[in-house]
Design a protein around this motif. Structure first.
Motif, PDB file in Angstrom:
ATOM      1  N   ILE A   1      31.543  28.544  35.885  1.00 42.55           N
ATOM      2  CA  ILE A   1      32.858  27.538  36.380  1.00 42.55           C
ATOM      3  C   ILE A   1      33.915  27.692  36.822  1.00 42.55           C
ATOM      4  O   ILE A   1      34.373  27.096  37.190  1.00 42.55           O
ATOM      5  CB  ILE A   1      32.897  26.655  35.140  1.00 42.55           C
ATOM      6  N   ASN A   2      34.255  28.767  37.450  1.00 39.81           N
ATOM      7  CA  ASN A   2      35.156  29.159  38.288  1.00 39.81           C
ATOM      8  C   ASN A   2      36.459  29.063  37.402  1.00 39.81           C
ATOM      9  O   ASN A   2      37.750  27.858  38.232  1.00 39.81           O
ATOM     10  CB  ASN A   2      35.091  29.147  39.632  1.00 39.81           C
ATOM     11  N   ALA A   3      36.670  28.967  36.453  1.00 41.22           N
ATOM     12  CA  ALA A   3      37.834  29.043  35.620  1.00 41.22           C
ATOM     13  C   ALA A   3      38.928  30.085  36.331  1.00 41.22           C
ATOM     14  O   ALA A   3      38.576  31.187  37.080  1.00 41.22           O
ATOM     15  CB  ALA A   3      37.683  29.402  34.374  1.00 41.22           C
ATOM     16  N   THR A   4      40.112  29.560  35.850  1.00 41.38           N
ATOM     17  CA  THR A   4      41.032  30.134  36.886  1.00 41.38           C
ATOM     18  C   THR A   4      42.471  30.602  35.893  1.00 41.38           C
ATOM     19  O   THR A   4      42.454  28.996  35.146  1.00 41.38           O
ATOM     20  CB  THR A   4      41.765  29.282  37.648  1.00 41.38           C
ATOM     21  N   ASP A   5      42.934  30.754  36.157  1.00 43.22           N
ATOM     22  CA  ASP A   5      44.554  31.011  35.527  1.00 43.22           C
ATOM     23  C   ASP A   5      45.685  30.741  36.141  1.00 43.22           C
ATOM     24  O   ASP A   5      45.292  29.312  36.620  1.00 43.22           O
ATOM     25  CB  ASP A   5      45.152  32.312  35.344  1.00 43.22           C
ATOM     26  N   CYS A   6      46.555  29.935  35.990  1.00 41.98           N
ATOM     27  CA  CYS A   6      47.464  28.744  35.500  1.00 41.98           C
ATOM     28  C   CYS A   6      48.422  29.076  37.437  1.00 41.98           C
ATOM     29  O   CYS A   6      49.142  28.214  37.724  1.00 41.98           O
ATOM     30  CB  CYS A   6      48.491  29.299  34.512  1.00 41.98           C
ATOM     31  N   MET A   7      48.014  30.053  37.846  1.00 43.96           N
ATOM     32  CA  MET A   7      48.212  30.127  39.397  1.00 43.96           C
ATOM     33  C   MET A   7      46.884  29.964  40.063  1.00 43.96           C
ATOM     34  O   MET A   7      47.194  30.183  41.531  1.00 43.96           O
ATOM     35  CB  MET A   7      48.887  31.469  39.536  1.00 43.96           C
ATOM     36  N   GLY A   8      45.447  29.786  39.847  1.00 43.51           N
ATOM     37  CA  GLY A   8      45.328  29.101  40.307  1.00 43.51           C
ATOM     38  C   GLY A   8      44.022  30.199  41.062  1.00 43.51           C
ATOM     39  O   GLY A   8      42.889  29.912  41.725  1.00 43.51           O
ATOM     40  N   THR A   9      43.997  31.806  40.110  1.00 43.29           N
ATOM     41  CA  THR A   9      43.403  32.729  40.537  1.00 43.29           C
ATOM     42  C   THR A   9      42.510  32.867  39.531  1.00 43.29           C
ATOM     43  O   THR A   9      42.306  32.588  38.386  1.00 43.29           O
ATOM     44  CB  THR A   9      43.972  34.204  40.063  1.00 43.29           C
TER      45      THR A   9
ATOM     46  N   THR B   1      47.594  27.321  29.226  1.00 44.04           N
ATOM     47  CA  THR B   1      49.269  27.036  29.462  1.00 44.04           C
ATOM     48  C   THR B   1      49.916  28.316  30.295  1.00 44.04           C
ATOM     49  O   THR B   1      49.749  28.372  31.419  1.00 44.04           O
ATOM     50  CB  THR B   1      50.260  27.700  28.052  1.00 44.04           C
ATOM     51  N   ALA B   2      51.094  27.309  30.701  1.00 44.40           N
ATOM     52  CA  ALA B   2      52.139  28.254  31.970  1.00 44.40           C
ATOM     53  C   ALA B   2      52.276  29.696  31.301  1.00 44.40           C
ATOM     54  O   ALA B   2      53.143  30.269  32.222  1.00 44.40           O
ATOM     55  CB  ALA B   2      53.249  26.659  31.697  1.00 44.40           C
ATOM     56  N   ASN B   3      52.076  29.872  30.237  1.00 45.25           N
ATOM     57  CA  ASN B   3      52.320  31.740  29.614  1.00 45.25           C
ATOM     58  C   ASN B   3      51.246  31.785  29.506  1.00 45.25           C
ATOM     59  O   ASN B   3      51.425  32.998  29.523  1.00 45.25           O
ATOM     60  CB  ASN B   3      52.833  31.170  28.133  1.00 45.25           C
ATOM     61  N   CYS B   4      50.339  31.522  30.681  1.00 39.99           N
ATOM     62  CA  CYS B   4      49.344  32.088  31.006  1.00 39.99           C
ATOM     63  C   CYS B   4      48.839  33.472  31.267  1.00 39.99           C
ATOM     64  O   CYS B   4      49.653  33.689  32.155  1.00 39.99           O
ATOM     65  CB  CYS B   4      47.819  31.292  31.503  1.00 39.99           C
ATOM     66  N   GLU B   5      48.536  34.597  31.166  1.00 42.95           N
ATOM     67  CA  GLU B   5      48.229  35.822  31.387  1.00 42.95           C
ATOM     68  C   GLU B   5      48.224  35.906  32.748  1.00 42.95           C
ATOM     69  O   GLU B   5      46.798  35.182  33.308  1.00 42.95           O
ATOM     70  CB  GLU B   5      47.535  36.728  30.309  1.00 42.95           C
ATOM     71  N   LEU B   6      48.269  36.507  34.092  1.00 45.01           N
ATOM     72  CA  LEU B   6      47.695  36.116  35.170  1.00 45.01           C
ATOM     73  C   LEU B   6      46.518  37.381  35.596  1.00 45.01           C
ATOM     74  O   LEU B   6      46.100  38.280  34.896  1.00 45.01           O
ATOM     75  CB  LEU B   6      48.976  36.155  36.254  1.00 45.01           C
ATOM     76  N   VAL B   7      45.474  36.434  36.459  1.00 44.29           N
ATOM     77  CA  VAL B   7      44.152  37.714  36.320  1.00 44.29           C
ATOM     78  C   VAL B   7      44.514  39.314  37.406  1.00 44.29           C
ATOM     79  O   VAL B   7      43.883  40.498  36.575  1.00 44.29           O
ATOM     80  CB  VAL B   7      43.873  37.180  37.528  1.00 44.29           C
ATOM     81  N   ASP B   8      46.000  39.236  37.921  1.00 44.61           N
ATOM     82  CA  ASP B   8      46.276  40.512  38.709  1.00 44.61           C
ATOM     83  C   ASP B   8      46.982  41.529  37.442  1.00 44.61           C
ATOM     84  O   ASP B   8      47.309  42.539  37.851  1.00 44.61           O
ATOM     85  CB  ASP B   8      47.002  39.944  39.888  1.00 44.61           C
ATOM     86  N   GLY B   9      47.292  40.964  36.453  1.00 42.73           N
ATOM     87  CA  GLY B   9      48.094  42.101  35.682  1.00 42.73           C
ATOM     88  C   GLY B   9      49.387  41.642  36.149  1.00 42.73           C
ATOM     89  O   GLY B   9      50.309  42.972  35.130  1.00 42.73           O
ATOM     90  N   SER B  10      50.431  41.521  36.912  1.00 44.69           N
ATOM     91  CA  SER B  10      51.296  41.436  36.818  1.00 44.69           C
ATOM     92  C   SER B  10      52.492  41.024  36.045  1.00 44.69           C
ATOM     93  O   SER B  10      53.792  41.209  35.695  1.00 44.69           O
ATOM     94  CB  SER B  10      52.319  41.081  37.767  1.00 44.69           C
ATOM     95  N   ASN B  11      51.896  39.781  34.967  1.00 44.25           N
ATOM     96  CA  ASN B  11      52.929  40.005  33.701  1.00 44.25           C
ATOM     97  C   ASN B  11      52.394  39.809  31.896  1.00 44.25           C
ATOM     98  O   ASN B  11      52.831  39.151  31.017  1.00 44.25           O
ATOM     99  CB  ASN B  11      53.213  38.379  33.573  1.00 44.25           C
ATOM    100  N   SER B  12      51.606  41.123  32.072  1.00 40.62           N
ATOM    101  CA  SER B  12      50.861  41.229  30.722  1.00 40.62           C
ATOM    102  C   SER B  12      51.656  41.761  30.059  1.00 40.62           C
ATOM    103  O   SER B  12      50.740  41.851  29.010  1.00 40.62           O
ATOM    104  CB  SER B  12      49.406  42.207  31.231  1.00 40.62           C
ATOM    105  N   ASP B  13      52.563  42.309  30.337  1.00 43.37           N
ATOM    106  CA  ASP B  13      53.452  42.920  29.373  1.00 43.37           C
ATOM    107  C   ASP B  13      54.319  41.495  28.778  1.00 43.37           C
ATOM    108  O   ASP B  13      55.503  42.303  27.664  1.00 43.37           O
ATOM    109  CB  ASP B  13      54.343  43.602  29.843  1.00 43.37           C
ATOM    110  N   THR B  14      54.286  40.786  28.838  1.00 44.41           N
ATOM    111  CA  THR B  14      54.847  39.718  28.441  1.00 44.41           C
ATOM    112  C   THR B  14      53.975  37.750  28.689  1.00 44.41           C
ATOM    113  O   THR B  14      54.994  36.959  28.222  1.00 44.41           O
ATOM    114  CB  THR B  14      56.312  39.648  29.818  1.00 44.41           C
TER     115      THR B  14
END
Length: 494
Positions: A254-262, A212-225
């Protein structure tokens, strides 16, 4: 509308991978959800680590109406091992569980249940909802078994999550937050148990918001929200268990990515709140003690924040207030069994001590009941007193201590050097009059009896009997009470 989209995306991701998850994540439908402030690290700090929380736990084993089924042989052994798992995996966070027993629900209708209300995937399912089973245990039974003063854990045959995919079943389901949970019988003594209790304490899945658009990013920058809102669990996706090597190193073919493509590089495959249900990574030990599976410190803080906010809540929103107990309760046996009367005879198992009454009219009888104190698994124990010396029991021992008018000192080293006393069942006394007896009189000890007198109840209880005996002779006086106590003494009367 955003909430509907998120739920749909989550369910769609489940069906796409045909994954048998621990549970679908859904809020407790019966109560108001926790305020968003509870999830903000900047608003609410975790309670002191020394603060201890204790919860009563009651188990309900669902069986067919006639007592058969895959849970037919489930009983105290299984639920006691579940208590062992709970305490040995949560105690390090000062969260403790007090076993208060189990019961059996005999109703074939509830052997298989559906996970939760709502959603097209469940509308045509044949089995009742989890919430309907809970309600049945509250109000639908002649003798309701639901315990409002405990966390209620149900053991069933199976839990459906979907009618679209017949293989989509779940290992467990729980109110988040809340005090109710259910488990497929063959998943009770696995990592599913801490997983569902984690939901009870408001933990989310580590993959929360994936796809979803609310996924947690791999870089952890939004891990608290975003995601599971816990900063020290890496971003995750469904199902991480498909990409776990035998060494539990994370793979992503399968190179699954977060919602920013990482690309995901470090999913928390060992975490209790991950989706790794069947692999070697998220497992408790073969002896039911801690193995590979884990909570992070951030998740521990999150659970303790949730508990602290509602443990003493005057409104008892999530049931925590009623289910809580005192730390002192951990030292107490979960059951005190009166040995009582034998099932094969009329004799009681009470030990009796008789003392002749000073008036010579009967005997004082001290009845000291024999009890068995039963202590749960999940703690190292030290038991001691002058009778047994010192006994050391491990977390895997369910200890039965037979006690007869003795106190036993109880220590739980994990909680410190404090000593509590258990047992000490008080003896009770009664007076038994003599009801019969006899007097044998003879000139010298060893001589033939020269006079024999039978005593009826009046004579046997006569306090002046001694005064009526012949002088210058030996007298062997025997008296007996109704319960069989015999008092015999030999005297010489001047």
């Amino acid at each position: 509308m955003k909430k509907i989209i998120l739920i749909f995306a989550f369910l769609n991701s489940i069906l796409t991978f045909s994954q048998i998850l621990d549970c679908p994540d859904y809020p407790n439908p019966d109560f108001v959800q926790p305020p968003s402030a509870l999830y903000s690290r900047s608003v609410l700090a975790p309670p002191p680590e020394s603060t201890k929380y204790v919860f009563n736990v009651k188990f309900h084993i669902v069986k067919n109406t006639n007592g058969t089924g895959v849970t037919a042989n489930y009983g105290e052994n299984e639920v006691m091992n579940a208590i062992l798992i709970l305490n040995t995996h949560f105690n390090k966070y000062n969260i403790f569980f007090k076993y208060i027993g189990f019961d059996v629900i005999k109703n074939s209708l509830y052997m298989k249940i559906r996970s939760f209300n709502g959603g097209a995937q469940n509308q045509n399912a044949a089995h009742p909802f989890f919430s309907e089973m809970v309600q049945y245990s509250k109000t639908g039974m002649t003798n309701p078994v639901y315990d409002y003063n405990a966390m209620n854990l149900y053991i069933v045959e199976a839990i459906d999550i979907s009618t679209v995919n017949s293989s989509a079943q779940t290992s467990g389901v729980a109110n988040r937050p809340g005090i109710n949970s259910a488990f497929a019988y063959n998943r009770l003594l696995t990592a599913t148990l801490p997983h569902e209790i984690g939901h009870n304490f408001n933990l989310l899945h580590t993959h929360q918001g994936y796809g979803t658009a609310n996924c947690e990013l791999v870089d952890g920058s939004n891990s608290d929200t975003a995601g599971d809102l816990v900063t020290d669990t890496p971003a995750s996706h469904i199902p991480s268990s498909l990409f776990v090597s035998p060494t539990c190193g994370y793979l992503n073919p399968i190179n699954a990515t977060d919602c920013m493509g990482t690309v995901y590089v470090n999913c928390p495959v060992k975490n209790f709140m991950s989706t790794n249900t069947g692999g070697p990574c998220r497992q408790i030990g073969a002896d039911l003690l801690p193995g590979n599976a884990e909570f992070t410190q951030g998740q521990a803080n999150r659970m303790r924040e949730q508990i602290e906010a509602y443990y003493n809540s005057p409104t008892n929103i999530y049931g925590y207030r009623n289910a809580k107990n005192e730390i002192e309760s951990l030292y107490e046996p979960f059951a005190v069994v009166d040995v009582g009367s034998s099932s094969t005879s009329n004799t009681t198992a009470y030990s009796k001590t008789y003392t002749p009454n000073e008036t010579n009219t009967g005997a004082n009888v001290w009845n000291c009941p024999t009890y068995t104190l039963r202590f749960q698994k999940g703690f190292n124990w030290i038991f001691s007193n002058s009778t047994i010396g010192t006994l050391n029991k491990t977390v895997t021992d369910q200890y039965n201590y037979s006690i007869n008018n003795h106190l036993v000192n109880v220590q739980i080293p994990y909680l410190g050097s404090e000593v509590h006393q258990a047992g000490g069942i008080e003896c009770f006394s009664s007076f038994e009059p003599y009801i019969k007896g006899d007097v044998k009189s003879l000139p010298n000890l060893g001589s033939p009896v020269i006079m024999y007198e039978t005593l009826d109840q009046i004579k046997a209880s006569d306090p002046n009997l001694f005064e009526q005996l012949q002088s210058q002779e030996y007298h062997i006086i025997t008296k007996e009470t109704e319960s069989g106590f015999v008092n015999q003494k030999t005297i010489f009367k001047n």
